[in-house]
Design an enzyme around this catalytic site. Structure first.
Site, PDB file in Angstrom:
ATOM      1  N   GLY A 256      34.883  49.386   2.283  1.00 54.69           N
ATOM      2  CA  GLY A 256      34.788  49.216   3.531  1.00 54.69           C
ATOM      3  C   GLY A 256      34.325  50.034   4.559  1.00 54.69           C
ATOM      4  N   GLU A 298      34.653  52.711  -3.271  1.00 51.76           N
ATOM      5  CA  GLU A 298      33.838  51.791  -3.680  1.00 51.76           C
ATOM      6  C   GLU A 298      32.919  51.266  -2.519  1.00 51.76           C
ATOM      7  OE1 GLU A 298      36.365  48.623  -4.661  1.00 51.76           O
ATOM      8  OE2 GLU A 298      36.578  48.893  -6.724  1.00 51.76           O
ATOM      9  N   GLY A 300      29.779  50.017  -0.105  1.00 53.21           N
ATOM     10  CA  GLY A 300      28.695  49.087  -0.338  1.00 53.21           C
ATOM     11  C   GLY A 300      27.968  49.219   0.667  1.00 53.21           C
ATOM     12  N   ARG A 301      28.384  48.714   1.889  1.00 55.14           N
ATOM     13  CA  ARG A 301      27.559  48.755   2.998  1.00 55.14           C
ATOM     14  C   ARG A 301      27.084  50.260   3.419  1.00 55.14           C
ATOM     15  NH1 ARG A 301      28.150  44.991   7.089  1.00 55.14           N
ATOM     16  NH2 ARG A 301      30.300  44.438   6.277  1.00 55.14           N
ATOM     17  N   ARG A 338      24.210  37.263   8.759  1.00 52.82           N
ATOM     18  CA  ARG A 338      25.400  38.039   9.340  1.00 52.82           C
ATOM     19  C   ARG A 338      25.384  37.676  10.999  1.00 52.82           C
ATOM     20  NH1 ARG A 338      25.588  42.680   9.959  1.00 52.82           N
ATOM     21  NH2 ARG A 338      27.893  43.000   9.538  1.00 52.82           N
ATOM     22  N   TYR A 342      29.072  35.795  11.350  1.00 53.65           N
ATOM     23  CA  TYR A 342      30.118  36.435  11.939  1.00 53.65           C
ATOM     24  C   TYR A 342      30.099  37.139  13.281  1.00 53.65           C
ATOM     25  CZ  TYR A 342      30.212  38.624   6.785  1.00 53.65           C
ATOM     26  OH  TYR A 342      29.930  38.692   5.519  1.00 53.65           O
ATOM     27  N   CYS A 369      16.280  26.033  11.713  1.00 53.55           N
ATOM     28  CA  CYS A 369      16.653  24.983  12.426  1.00 53.55           C
ATOM     29  C   CYS A 369      18.076  24.721  12.706  1.00 53.55           C
ATOM     30  CB  CYS A 369      16.385  23.711  11.714  1.00 53.55           C
ATOM     31  SG  CYS A 369      14.791  23.499  11.446  1.00 53.55           S
ATOM     32  N   GLU A 370      18.754  26.083  13.354  1.00 52.07           N
ATOM     33  CA  GLU A 370      20.131  26.079  13.837  1.00 52.07           C
ATOM     34  C   GLU A 370      19.929  26.742  15.279  1.00 52.07           C
ATOM     35  OE1 GLU A 370      23.365  25.576  12.456  1.00 52.07           O
ATOM     36  OE2 GLU A 370      22.361  24.507  10.710  1.00 52.07           O
ATOM     37  N   TYR A 398      24.085  43.100   2.875  1.00 55.44           N
ATOM     38  CA  TYR A 398      24.584  41.825   3.205  1.00 55.44           C
ATOM     39  C   TYR A 398      23.525  40.993   3.873  1.00 55.44           C
ATOM     40  CZ  TYR A 398      29.038  43.911   1.733  1.00 55.44           C
ATOM     41  OH  TYR A 398      30.135  44.700   1.030  1.00 55.44           O
TER      42      TYR A 398
HETATM   43  C1  LIG Z   1      32.839  44.289  -0.724  1.00 54.33           C
HETATM   44  C2  LIG Z   1      33.699  45.208  -1.747  1.00 54.33           C
HETATM   45  C3  LIG Z   1      33.756  46.353  -1.648  1.00 54.33           C
HETATM   46  C4  LIG Z   1      32.225  46.953  -0.675  1.00 54.33           C
HETATM   47  O1  LIG Z   1      32.588  46.841   0.804  1.00 54.33           O
HETATM   48  P1  LIG Z   1      31.759  47.484   1.796  1.00 54.33           P
HETATM   49  O2  LIG Z   1      32.356  47.033   2.909  1.00 54.33           O
HETATM   50  O3  LIG Z   1      30.485  46.906   1.716  1.00 54.33           O
HETATM   51  O4  LIG Z   1      31.745  48.876   1.599  1.00 54.33           O
HETATM   52  C5  LIG Z   1      34.232  47.177  -2.191  1.00 54.33           C
HETATM   53  N1  LIG Z   1      35.358  46.891  -3.337  1.00 54.33           N
HETATM   54  C6  LIG Z   1      35.356  45.452  -3.332  1.00 54.33           C
HETATM   55  C7  LIG Z   1      36.542  44.956  -4.272  1.00 54.33           C
HETATM   56  C8  LIG Z   1      34.803  44.742  -2.519  1.00 54.33           C
HETATM   57  O5  LIG Z   1      34.967  43.420  -2.785  1.00 54.33           O
END
Ligand SMILES: *Cc1c(COP(=O)(O)O)cnc(C)c1O
Length: 440
Positions: A256, A298, A300-301, A338, A342, A369-370, A398
């Site tokens: 996150g 964890e 991701g982004r 995105r 959102y 087409c939106e 994403y």
């Molecule tokens: C989506 C997700 C992440 C990564 O979230 P980011 O905002 O991309 O860092 C980590 N753990 C879990 C369980 C997730 O579902």
């Protein structure tokens, strides 16, 4: 101020402008890449990608040696990226049989793969256990018995974590908040379901309960939600120790971590999150007399976001006097949903006019087409004409992973740049690809 200086915090680390006034990434001319590979094109800068991996490993690892950083594959994964994460020593968080299969095909070490998701299918659990997956992060009571059953049939004792819902609002968009009680994800602590899961997991014949997990949502700009979650989960762990003799080996505060998308919204760096999370873990463990668990982070982004830049070509330009000027590009919501999903904000630059100053205000819209297919609203850019190459930074996360074939469009090609060299890591889809699964 040059475009580059202004956008320095959004573009990949290697961004530059060459003598032609073209944007360069990894010492490759973006305008040339657009001509060679066509548009829309996604460019990943390998140096930035490896730097973000190393930064997370270092910032958490130097404060808390027993850390494993696992990349959340749903932000975007393909085989080339999986190989880079493997080389960088990261683990992987997968949420489907598909992501798991990509990891497997890249020979990703399965002991470092964690399987997440709120409704893992029996097939997917069988695949994961068959391949010797490291951990399954169990989301609910139904899944707990399903995983136990599959593990029993396979003759395996499966290591699991439980995903808890701590009842915390991470103050992000409602579609990307996951820690509140009213969430489809996880076992709520407050209702007693989390405790029930602990007791069941401990007594299950083919499960080994290794630890606890929370994930609060995405794009979290402050540390307070993490601190609160740690407080709640550690309290819960202490209670489970007393009541059920539970000891943990792992704890995960999820991902996150925010990234900066626009000049007005700076995001904290990995060090900021690492310090707060690690400090909380030390202080809560001490206060409650809990064993220090391995820390699983964890992101991701924050790993892929800034490494990716989306490249489009401007086509139709429509001026509504006194209202707005629309610049339509050859991609849009099919490769980046995105903004439509959102209300996410982006900024843009013209890759073939990276040395020019801004002279007009436009909105950059997709070709789908939106009416909500607007990637950038009211941004100042140099004078734009059809054929200009539009670059949108921070497109690594994403976008491609949520890409669709809406309007029977073709998913873009992806290239990776590094030290003046480019490698195609995914070819553009063809019209034949669109029909490859059709049966007459
Ligand atoms: C989506 C997700 C992440 C990564 O979230 P980011 O905002 O991309 O860092 C980590 N753990 C879990 C369980 C997730 O579902």
């Amino acid at each position: 101020m040059s475009v580059l200086e202004r956008m320095a915090t959004l573009l990949p680390d290697t961004a530059g402008v060459n003598e032609k006034g073209h944007l360069t990434l990894g010492d490759c001319d973006v305008v040339k890449l657009a001509a060679e590979f066509g548009t829309p094109l996604y460019i990943f800068d390998e140096a930035t990608l490896r730097r973000t991996c190393a930064e997370f490993r270092k910032e958490f690892g130097q404060r808390y040696a027993d850390t494993l950083v696992i990349y959340a594959a749903k932000a975007f994964i393909n085989r080339a990226l999986a190989c880079i994460f493997k080389e960088e020593g990261l683990g992987l968080d997968v949420v489907s049989g598909g992501e798991l299969t990509i990891a497997k095909s890249a020979d990703f070490p399965m002991d470092k793969v964690y399987f997440h998701g709120n409704n893992k299918l029996r097939d997917e659990i069988e695949l994961a256990i068959g391949w010797g997956i490291g951990r399954i992060v169990v989301d609910n009571l139904y899944e707990l018995s399903l995983v136990n059953e599959v593990a029993r049939k396979s003759g395996v004792i499966q290591d699991i974590l439980l995903r808890l819902t701590p009842g915390i609002d991470a103050h992000t968009h409602q579609y990307i908040t996951t820690g509140i009680i009213d969430s489809k994800f996880g076992l709520p602590i407050a209702t007693g379901q989390a405790e029930e899961a602990v007791a069941e997991a401990i007594s299950a014949s083919n499960l080994r309960l290794i630890g606890l997990h929370v994930h609060l949502g995405s794009l979290i700009f402050s540390i307070e939600p993490y601190q609160k979650a740690i407080e709640i989960v550690f309290q819960f762990a202490a209670e489970m120790k007393k009541k059920h003799n539970f000891t943990w080996h792992e704890f995960s505060p999820g991902g996150g971590f925010a990234v900066q998308y626009t000049q007005g919204t700076p995001a904290p760096n990995a060090a900021y999150y690492a310090k707060a999370i690690v400090d909380s873990i030390y202080s809560k463990s001490k206060e409650l007399g809990l064993k220090l668990p391995r820390l699983i982070v964890e992101p991701g982004r924050a790993i892929v976001g800034r490494a990716g830049v989306a490249i489009y070509r401007a086509g139709a330009i429509k001026e509504i006097p006194g209202v707005r000027k629309y610049v339509a590009i050859d991609g849009g919501m099919a490769d980046n949903i995105r903004p439509a999903l959102y209300g996410s904000k982006y900024e843009a630059l013209i890759a073939n006019k990276a040395d020019k100053s801004d002279s007009e205000r436009v909105s950059i819209v997709g070709k789908f087409c939106e009416s909500g297919d607007i990637l950038v609203k009211d941004e100042d850019i140099p004078k734009v004409v059809p054929g200009d190459i539009i670059a949108i930074p921070v497109s690594g996360a994403y976008c491609l992973s949520m890409a669709s074939n809406y309007n029977a469009s073709l998913k873009p090609a992806i290239v990776m740049t590094r030290d003046g060299k480019t490698r195609l890591i995914r070819r553009r889809e063809s019209y034949d690809d669109l029909m490859r699964c059709d049966v007459d």
